[in-house]
Design a protein around this motif. Structure first.
Motif, PDB file in Angstrom:
ATOM      1  N   LEU A   1      -7.088  21.930  -9.506  1.00 53.83           N
ATOM      2  CA  LEU A   1      -7.167  23.179  -8.742  1.00 53.83           C
ATOM      3  C   LEU A   1      -5.784  23.706  -8.374  1.00 53.83           C
ATOM      4  O   LEU A   1      -5.625  24.893  -8.098  1.00 53.83           O
ATOM      5  CB  LEU A   1      -8.002  22.977  -7.474  1.00 53.83           C
ATOM      6  CG  LEU A   1      -9.471  22.650  -7.710  1.00 53.83           C
ATOM      7  CD1 LEU A   1     -10.146  22.292  -6.400  1.00 53.83           C
ATOM      8  CD2 LEU A   1     -10.163  23.816  -8.380  1.00 53.83           C
ATOM      9  N   GLU A   2      -4.787  22.832  -8.386  1.00 53.80           N
ATOM     10  CA  GLU A   2      -3.432  23.252  -8.051  1.00 53.80           C
ATOM     11  C   GLU A   2      -2.789  24.062  -9.169  1.00 53.80           C
ATOM     12  O   GLU A   2      -1.798  24.743  -8.955  1.00 53.80           O
ATOM     13  CB  GLU A   2      -2.560  22.022  -7.758  1.00 53.80           C
ATOM     14  CG  GLU A   2      -3.032  21.222  -6.570  1.00 53.80           C
ATOM     15  CD  GLU A   2      -2.290  19.911  -6.415  1.00 53.80           C
ATOM     16  OE1 GLU A   2      -1.322  19.669  -7.169  1.00 53.80           O
ATOM     17  OE2 GLU A   2      -2.691  19.131  -5.542  1.00 53.80           O
ATOM     18  N   ARG A   3      -3.357  24.011 -10.373  1.00 59.67           N
ATOM     19  CA  ARG A   3      -2.752  24.668 -11.518  1.00 59.67           C
ATOM     20  C   ARG A   3      -3.400  25.994 -11.887  1.00 59.67           C
ATOM     21  O   ARG A   3      -3.028  26.590 -12.896  1.00 59.67           O
ATOM     22  CB  ARG A   3      -2.787  23.720 -12.717  1.00 59.67           C
ATOM     23  CG  ARG A   3      -1.944  22.469 -12.494  1.00 59.67           C
ATOM     24  CD  ARG A   3      -1.906  21.579 -13.716  1.00 59.67           C
ATOM     25  NE  ARG A   3      -3.200  21.010 -14.076  1.00 59.67           N
ATOM     26  CZ  ARG A   3      -3.689  19.877 -13.586  1.00 59.67           C
ATOM     27  NH1 ARG A   3      -3.011  19.205 -12.699  1.00 59.67           N
ATOM     28  NH2 ARG A   3      -4.858  19.428 -13.978  1.00 59.67           N
ATOM     29  N   ILE A   4      -4.369  26.426 -11.112  1.00 57.44           N
ATOM     30  CA  ILE A   4      -5.038  27.689 -11.430  1.00 57.44           C
ATOM     31  C   ILE A   4      -5.007  28.620 -10.224  1.00 57.44           C
ATOM     32  O   ILE A   4      -4.863  28.190  -9.090  1.00 57.44           O
ATOM     33  CB  ILE A   4      -6.500  27.470 -11.882  1.00 57.44           C
ATOM     34  CG1 ILE A   4      -7.315  26.780 -10.793  1.00 57.44           C
ATOM     35  CG2 ILE A   4      -6.553  26.691 -13.177  1.00 57.44           C
ATOM     36  CD1 ILE A   4      -8.777  26.718 -11.080  1.00 57.44           C
ATOM     37  N   LEU A   5      -5.112  29.895 -10.509  1.00 61.93           N
ATOM     38  CA  LEU A   5      -5.134  30.908  -9.461  1.00 61.93           C
ATOM     39  C   LEU A   5      -6.546  31.475  -9.380  1.00 61.93           C
ATOM     40  O   LEU A   5      -7.078  31.971 -10.369  1.00 61.93           O
ATOM     41  CB  LEU A   5      -4.139  32.028  -9.776  1.00 61.93           C
ATOM     42  CG  LEU A   5      -4.144  33.219  -8.834  1.00 61.93           C
ATOM     43  CD1 LEU A   5      -3.734  32.775  -7.424  1.00 61.93           C
ATOM     44  CD2 LEU A   5      -3.216  34.295  -9.340  1.00 61.93           C
TER      45      LEU A   5
END
Length: 104
Positions: free
Chosen positions: A61-65
């Motif tokens: 989840l940290e790698r998507i907006l």
């Protein structure tokens, strides 16, 4: 509320480096994906496009907006019972992986 604000803050930090998430198989499936349980007949929060994250580590989840209200629900988390059809919920299991998605 604290968890939601943390998730929004975390997602805001990743705004400069986003990775697009594609639909399963490049097309919209007719039936819900395993582990994805929509709260109604309509996918009111566009959760289907994030179904590819099911089974991945929650750090994915940290790698998507995601430009909508998001709630990450971990084991033992206290969550409000208010229903917001546009809110996207990520359920994280005890192993730290995303187990399901839902709207509300």
């Amino acid at each position: 509320m604290r968890l939601t604000l943390s998730a929004i803050g975390l997602l805001a930090v990743t705004a400069c480096t986003t990775t697009p998430v594609s639909n399963v198989g490049g097309q919209r499936p007719n039936a819900p994906v395993a582990g994805f349980y929509p709260t109604g007949l309509d996918d009111t929060c566009d959760a289907e496009q994030y179904a590819v994250l099911i089974g991945q580590d929650a750090t994915a989840l940290e790698r998507i907006l995601i430009l909508r209200e998001v709630r990450v629900i971990r084991p033992g988390s206290i969550v409000t019972q208010d229903y917001k059809p546009e809110r996207l919920n990520f359920d994280v299991g005890t192993a730290g992986t995303i187990t399901s998605l839902s709207c509300g």
